[in-house]
Design a protein around this motif. Structure first.
Motif, PDB file in Angstrom:
ATOM      1  N   GLU A 195      38.641  52.387  44.554  1.00 30.06           N
ATOM      2  CA  GLU A 195      39.909  52.710  43.905  1.00 30.06           C
ATOM      3  C   GLU A 195      41.000  51.716  44.305  1.00 30.06           C
ATOM      4  O   GLU A 195      41.785  51.256  43.465  1.00 30.06           O
ATOM      5  CB  GLU A 195      40.326  54.135  44.261  1.00 30.06           C
ATOM      6  CG  GLU A 195      41.650  54.584  43.673  1.00 30.06           C
ATOM      7  CD  GLU A 195      41.562  54.927  42.190  1.00 30.06           C
ATOM      8  OE1 GLU A 195      42.592  55.331  41.628  1.00 30.06           O
ATOM      9  OE2 GLU A 195      40.472  54.777  41.590  1.00 30.06           O
ATOM     10  N   LEU A 196      41.053  51.367  45.585  1.00 27.22           N
ATOM     11  CA  LEU A 196      42.034  50.386  46.038  1.00 27.22           C
ATOM     12  C   LEU A 196      41.775  49.017  45.414  1.00 27.22           C
ATOM     13  O   LEU A 196      42.720  48.303  45.054  1.00 27.22           O
ATOM     14  CB  LEU A 196      42.012  50.282  47.565  1.00 27.22           C
ATOM     15  CG  LEU A 196      42.687  51.423  48.329  1.00 27.22           C
ATOM     16  CD1 LEU A 196      42.463  51.269  49.822  1.00 27.22           C
ATOM     17  CD2 LEU A 196      44.186  51.489  48.020  1.00 27.22           C
ATOM     18  N   GLN A 197      40.506  48.661  45.268  1.00 27.86           N
ATOM     19  CA  GLN A 197      40.198  47.386  44.620  1.00 27.86           C
ATOM     20  C   GLN A 197      40.714  47.372  43.181  1.00 27.86           C
ATOM     21  O   GLN A 197      41.250  46.366  42.708  1.00 27.86           O
ATOM     22  CB  GLN A 197      38.692  47.121  44.633  1.00 27.86           C
ATOM     23  CG  GLN A 197      38.335  45.765  44.014  1.00 27.86           C
ATOM     24  CD  GLN A 197      36.856  45.596  43.740  1.00 27.86           C
ATOM     25  OE1 GLN A 197      36.144  46.589  43.563  1.00 27.86           O
ATOM     26  NE2 GLN A 197      36.384  44.374  43.723  1.00 27.86           N
ATOM     27  N   VAL A 204      49.977  40.868  47.480  1.00 27.75           N
ATOM     28  CA  VAL A 204      49.533  40.192  48.693  1.00 27.75           C
ATOM     29  C   VAL A 204      48.020  40.042  48.612  1.00 27.75           C
ATOM     30  O   VAL A 204      47.334  40.985  48.196  1.00 27.75           O
ATOM     31  CB  VAL A 204      49.919  40.992  49.953  1.00 27.75           C
ATOM     32  CG1 VAL A 204      49.350  40.354  51.214  1.00 27.75           C
ATOM     33  CG2 VAL A 204      51.438  41.117  50.071  1.00 27.75           C
ATOM     34  N   PRO A 205      47.446  38.887  48.986  1.00 27.57           N
ATOM     35  CA  PRO A 205      45.983  38.755  48.993  1.00 27.57           C
ATOM     36  C   PRO A 205      45.344  39.802  49.902  1.00 27.57           C
ATOM     37  O   PRO A 205      45.751  39.965  51.053  1.00 27.57           O
ATOM     38  CB  PRO A 205      45.755  37.339  49.526  1.00 27.57           C
ATOM     39  CG  PRO A 205      47.018  36.604  49.213  1.00 27.57           C
ATOM     40  CD  PRO A 205      48.117  37.618  49.355  1.00 27.57           C
ATOM     41  N   VAL A 206      44.337  40.502  49.381  1.00 26.19           N
ATOM     42  CA  VAL A 206      43.709  41.612  50.106  1.00 26.19           C
ATOM     43  C   VAL A 206      42.199  41.469  50.072  1.00 26.19           C
ATOM     44  O   VAL A 206      41.601  41.193  49.026  1.00 26.19           O
ATOM     45  CB  VAL A 206      44.109  42.971  49.483  1.00 26.19           C
ATOM     46  CG1 VAL A 206      43.321  44.110  50.133  1.00 26.19           C
ATOM     47  CG2 VAL A 206      45.600  43.226  49.633  1.00 26.19           C
ATOM     48  N   PRO A 215      46.215  44.056  42.845  1.00 28.71           N
ATOM     49  CA  PRO A 215      46.006  42.918  41.942  1.00 28.71           C
ATOM     50  C   PRO A 215      45.162  41.798  42.525  1.00 28.71           C
ATOM     51  O   PRO A 215      44.479  41.088  41.786  1.00 28.71           O
ATOM     52  CB  PRO A 215      47.440  42.431  41.673  1.00 28.71           C
ATOM     53  CG  PRO A 215      48.329  43.569  42.030  1.00 28.71           C
ATOM     54  CD  PRO A 215      47.627  44.316  43.116  1.00 28.71           C
ATOM     55  N   GLN A 216      45.202  41.604  43.864  1.00 24.64           N
ATOM     56  CA  GLN A 216      44.515  40.470  44.481  1.00 24.64           C
ATOM     57  C   GLN A 216      43.480  40.933  45.504  1.00 24.64           C
ATOM     58  O   GLN A 216      43.366  40.363  46.581  1.00 24.64           O
ATOM     59  CB  GLN A 216      45.525  39.544  45.151  1.00 24.64           C
ATOM     60  CG  GLN A 216      46.579  38.978  44.221  1.00 24.64           C
ATOM     61  CD  GLN A 216      47.464  37.973  44.930  1.00 24.64           C
ATOM     62  OE1 GLN A 216      46.985  37.031  45.557  1.00 24.64           O
ATOM     63  NE2 GLN A 216      48.773  38.168  44.834  1.00 24.64           N
ATOM     64  N   ALA A 217      42.713  41.954  45.164  1.00 28.09           N
ATOM     65  CA  ALA A 217      41.773  42.537  46.130  1.00 28.09           C
ATOM     66  C   ALA A 217      40.332  42.168  45.815  1.00 28.09           C
ATOM     67  O   ALA A 217      39.914  42.131  44.656  1.00 28.09           O
ATOM     68  CB  ALA A 217      41.918  44.048  46.157  1.00 28.09           C
ATOM     69  N   HIS A 218      39.564  41.928  46.889  1.00 30.78           N
ATOM     70  CA  HIS A 218      38.126  41.697  46.802  1.00 30.78           C
ATOM     71  C   HIS A 218      37.429  42.683  47.740  1.00 30.78           C
ATOM     72  O   HIS A 218      37.910  42.941  48.843  1.00 30.78           O
ATOM     73  CB  HIS A 218      37.774  40.258  47.182  1.00 30.78           C
ATOM     74  CG  HIS A 218      38.465  39.234  46.327  1.00 30.78           C
ATOM     75  ND1 HIS A 218      37.971  38.834  45.106  1.00 30.78           N
ATOM     76  CD2 HIS A 218      39.627  38.553  46.515  1.00 30.78           C
ATOM     77  CE1 HIS A 218      38.791  37.930  44.578  1.00 30.78           C
ATOM     78  NE2 HIS A 218      39.805  37.741  45.409  1.00 30.78           N
ATOM     79  N   LEU A 219      36.303  43.228  47.317  1.00 29.48           N
ATOM     80  CA  LEU A 219      35.615  44.288  48.058  1.00 29.48           C
ATOM     81  C   LEU A 219      34.210  43.869  48.443  1.00 29.48           C
ATOM     82  O   LEU A 219      33.473  43.302  47.632  1.00 29.48           O
ATOM     83  CB  LEU A 219      35.553  45.559  47.199  1.00 29.48           C
ATOM     84  CG  LEU A 219      34.687  46.719  47.703  1.00 29.48           C
ATOM     85  CD1 LEU A 219      35.214  47.264  49.025  1.00 29.48           C
ATOM     86  CD2 LEU A 219      34.611  47.824  46.650  1.00 29.48           C
ATOM     87  N   ARG A 220      33.851  44.164  49.699  1.00 33.14           N
ATOM     88  CA  ARG A 220      32.480  44.029  50.187  1.00 33.14           C
ATOM     89  C   ARG A 220      32.073  45.342  50.847  1.00 33.14           C
ATOM     90  O   ARG A 220      32.876  45.967  51.556  1.00 33.14           O
ATOM     91  CB  ARG A 220      32.360  42.892  51.212  1.00 33.14           C
ATOM     92  CG  ARG A 220      32.663  41.517  50.654  1.00 33.14           C
ATOM     93  CD  ARG A 220      31.469  40.970  49.903  1.00 33.14           C
ATOM     94  NE  ARG A 220      31.720  39.605  49.442  1.00 33.14           N
ATOM     95  CZ  ARG A 220      30.795  38.837  48.886  1.00 33.14           C
ATOM     96  NH1 ARG A 220      29.571  39.292  48.720  1.00 33.14           N
ATOM     97  NH2 ARG A 220      31.088  37.620  48.495  1.00 33.14           N
TER      98      ARG A 220
END
Length: 266
Positions: free
Chosen positions: A225-227, A205-207, A231-236
């Motif tokens: 770690e979650l990023q 799912v897009p995250v 598979p579809q994660a972006h972090l700020r």
């Protein structure tokens, strides 16, 4: 304000606007009405959406029982999925939530990934190896409330500095939870953890992950770690109140980018 009866609790919710559904969750000891003041309600800039906010069991205007197992994250995920089945059956939704809300969304999305068009995970909580110390802190807080009352817990919390990103925000020191339920809610938090890493890594799912610095209960290392796992994660990462102010706009843009085709799953 609506009321939804689920197993062992009545969930208070409100719906505003029209269009595809965006669900806003909250964190431990908070409630839907407090998240806006803390900068953690991502629904503000949205237009053309139906926004669903609700209080988790035992929090805010929702009821609960003095049963710690009622507040495990998988149970909260079941509450969310049951609420969605009642209010927007068959609809694919966008959702955002901080801390406990993040954990609730991860469990719900793993159980029913087709339900979610996108997830915005705010300040993820401790998990796995970092959960041990936090769990002990929750058990001590439960004992303190039972021994000395909620006022003693509030006084201890007043000495803890907020993360820099919250420096200009009003502090909500009194939990949005009754003194009767608070020990059970803390003990439930101490008993629970995120799903195994191998399960999390399979979530397609897009995250979007939004974290802030200098918060022992929501470490940046957990967000990182979650990023790595998703598979579809972006972090700020936010370091200042100005950074935090960008989160609702980032969430609006993220939801818009994944809004095409929102409707019935599958």
């Amino acid at each position: 304000m609506g009321i939804f009866q689920t197993d062992g609790a009545k969930l208070a919710y409100e719906i505003s606007g029209e269009g595809p559904t965006f669900v806003q969750l909250h964190g431990l000891t908070s409630c839907a009405s407090r998240e806006h003041r803390a900068g953690l309600d991502m629904s503000g800039p949205l237009s053309g959406f139906q926004v669903l906010r609700y209080d988790a069991r035992g929090h805010g205007s929702s009821t609960g029982r003095t049963v710690p197992e009622d507040y495990l994250w998988p149970q909260l995920a079941d509450d969310l999925l049951n609420l969605l089945d009642e209010l927007c059956p068959g609809e694919q939704v966008h959702a955002a939530g901080p801390s406990m809300g993040t954990a609730t969304l991860l469990y719900a999305a793993l159980k029913d990934p087709e339900r979610f068009a996108s997830l915005t995970l705010l300040v993820p909580p401790t998990a796995w190896q970092s959960r041990v110390a936090q769990a002990e802190s929750y058990r001590k807080s439960a004992d303190l409330v039972e021994r000395s009352g909620i006022g003693a817990f509030v006084r201890v919390g007043a000495s803890v500095l907020p993360p820099p990103a919250l420096a200009d925000r009003p502090r909500e020191r009194v939990p949005a939870v009754s003194q009767e339920l608070l020990p059970s809610i803390f003990r439930g938090a101490a008993l629970t953890d995120l799903p195994p890493k191998e399960e999390v890594s399979g979530l397609e799912v897009p995250v979007q992950i939004l974290a802030w610095v200098d918060d022992y209960a929501h470490p940046v290392s957990m967000a990182e770690e979650l990023q790595r796992l998703l598979p579809q994660a972006h972090l700020r990462i936010a370091e200042t109140p100005e950074d935090l102010d960008t989160w609702p706009g980032r969430s609006r843009d993220f939801v818009a980018a994944h809004a095409a085709g929102v409707g019935s799953p599958g």
